[in-house]
Design an enzyme around this catalytic site. Structure first.
Site, PDB file in Angstrom:
ATOM      1  CG  PHE A 129      56.489  77.622 -28.386  1.00 58.95           C
ATOM      2  CD1 PHE A 129      56.982  78.302 -29.369  1.00 58.95           C
ATOM      3  CD2 PHE A 129      56.687  76.386 -27.804  1.00 58.95           C
ATOM      4  CE1 PHE A 129      58.273  77.453 -29.957  1.00 58.95           C
ATOM      5  CE2 PHE A 129      57.817  75.871 -27.850  1.00 58.95           C
ATOM      6  CZ  PHE A 129      58.963  76.892 -28.745  1.00 58.95           C
ATOM      7  CG  ASP A 214      50.650  72.343 -26.208  1.00 61.69           C
ATOM      8  OD1 ASP A 214      51.206  72.500 -24.623  1.00 61.69           O
ATOM      9  OD2 ASP A 214      51.288  73.200 -26.643  1.00 61.69           O
ATOM     10  CE  LYS A 243      56.769  74.534 -21.172  1.00 64.17           C
ATOM     11  NZ  LYS A 243      58.613  74.615 -20.852  1.00 64.17           N
TER      12      LYS A 243
END
Length: 396
Positions: A129, A214, A243
């Site tokens: 993702f 990532d 985040k």
């Protein structure tokens, strides 16, 4: 919500929070909930942390935005700090993980074109993702997320996560990069074999591919290291952050090293809000607090305690497949879909979610303490044990 003017892109739970303190959230009726999701790995310092509140308040009273047409001192300080912590060379700031991943994809394509490759290809992973924008979505290994938005941008080839042999067997001369999560979050808190990232680093060096990692969900202390790949003793060519970096203030970053640092130049990429003074001041406060309060070691210890206690209590149950993760990124895989546990947990005053259909995902704030760990473990284990009771009753 029946009369809401919001586009229903989220299936929201029937609760609205009015304030937060530490690892806890409170609704309008005063009910409190242990936040074991941290806004999906965002609220690294929990809620209303004094250091973050002070930094945001001071910056808001001073300067919010000027645009990247001018030098931004706090942005420069944040870039320096991130490079110091990571061993990378330079940073591009955006606003989200999707933007960070888009920057990585653009860097990979520039790398390919500089090598004379007209149609660059990036190796991506099954169950990955990387975001909801079109290129990041094309890199994402989730057909349901892509459905309806076809055609996906071309230039990606997909392999099983953690399978270095499958990557080494690729013979496409247009390949320019490998894009990978050090631990797959949305994919089910999947941890690759210990030798996967080092072997991938060697393979990328051999073939002149960029290794792009990532760290949107795993970065900034989540796994007990500043960045999860550091546990493997490697340095990527590109690293994506977001985040937890801003502690709740939107910020994304693409860090570059080696030759990747020379790919972007004036006019090749940009972001209106990326790296604005408020977001950068918040991020510096997060980094300072993690370092000052020893939260890397704390996250590692608290995460190990959670996993060990859950393993001891429910690990032998037939429907518990595996308990895995690193630091405060924990997945409990069950043998059947368990989405109903999200509502059941909330009713017990615990906020968590289920990903990949059958994996309970725990992402508590880095400041979680032993008493809150005990509450979390007891609640989660009770939920898992109740599934055994329900199954037994249904069988009878």
């Amino acid at each position: 919500m029946a009369n809401s003017h919001l586009i229903p892109t989220y299936k929201r739970q029937p609760v609205a929070f009015e304030r937060g303190q530490g690892a806890w959230l409170f609704d309008g009726d005063g009910n409190r909930y242990l936040d074991a999701l941290s806004g999906i790995a965002v609220s690294a310092l929990g809620h209303s942390h004094p250091a973050l509140v002070e930094a945001i308040t001071d910056q808001a009273s001073t300067l919010l935005h000027t645009s990247n047409l001018y030098e931004i001192g706090v942005q420069t300080r944040l870039a320096d700090r991130l490079c110091e912590l990571s061993g990378m060379d330079a940073v591009f700031f955006g606003n989200s993980g999707s933007e960070a991943n888009e920057a990585a994809i653009k860097l990979a394509r520039l790398h390919g074109h500089n090598r004379g490759i007209d149609m660059p290809v990036i190796v991506v992973m099954e169950s990955a993702f990387h975001g909801r924008t079109l290129a990041a979505l094309a890199a994402t290994g989730n057909a349901n997320a892509q459905k309806g938005f076809e055609p996906m941008p071309a230039g990606f080839v997909r392999v099983p996560y953690g399978d270095i042999d499958a990557i080494a067997a690729l013979e496409d001369h247009n390949i320019v990069a490998v894009h990978v999560e050090p631990i797959q979050g949305e994919g089910g808190v999947r941890v690759p074999p210990a030798d996967f990232l080092p072997a991938l680093r060697r393979l990328c060096d051999k073939r002149d591919w960029l290794l792009m990692i990532d760290e949107v969900q795993t970065g900034v202390g989540r796994t007990g290291h500043w960045f999860a790949h550091q546990a493997a003793g490697i340095t990527p060519d590109v690293m994506c952050l977001a985040k937890g970096l801003g502690g709740g203030v939107p910020i994304g970053a693409a860090l570059v090293a080696s030759a990747a640092g020379e790919l972007f130049g004036p006019g090749s990429h940009g972001s209106t809000f990326g790296g604005n003074p408020l977001a950068c001041r918040a991020a510096l406060a997060v980094l300072d607090t993690i370092e000052r309060d020893g939260l890397l070691a704390h996250a590692g210890a608290m995460g190990e305690s959670i996993r060990e206690q859950i393993e001891a209590r429910v690990g032998e149950l037939d429907h518990v497949v595996e308990i895995r993760g690193a630091g405060l990124m924990i997945g409990i895989e069950l043998s059947e879909p368990c989405a109903e546990l999200v509502d059941a947990a909330r009713e017990q005053g615990i906020l968590l979610n289920v990903t990949a259909g059958s994996v309970i995902r725990l992402l508590p704030p880095l400041i979680i303490g032993p008493a809150e760990v005990e509450r979390l473990v007891d609640g989660v284990c009770h939920l898992i044990e109740s599934m055994t009771t329900t199954q037994t009753m249904q069988a009878d």
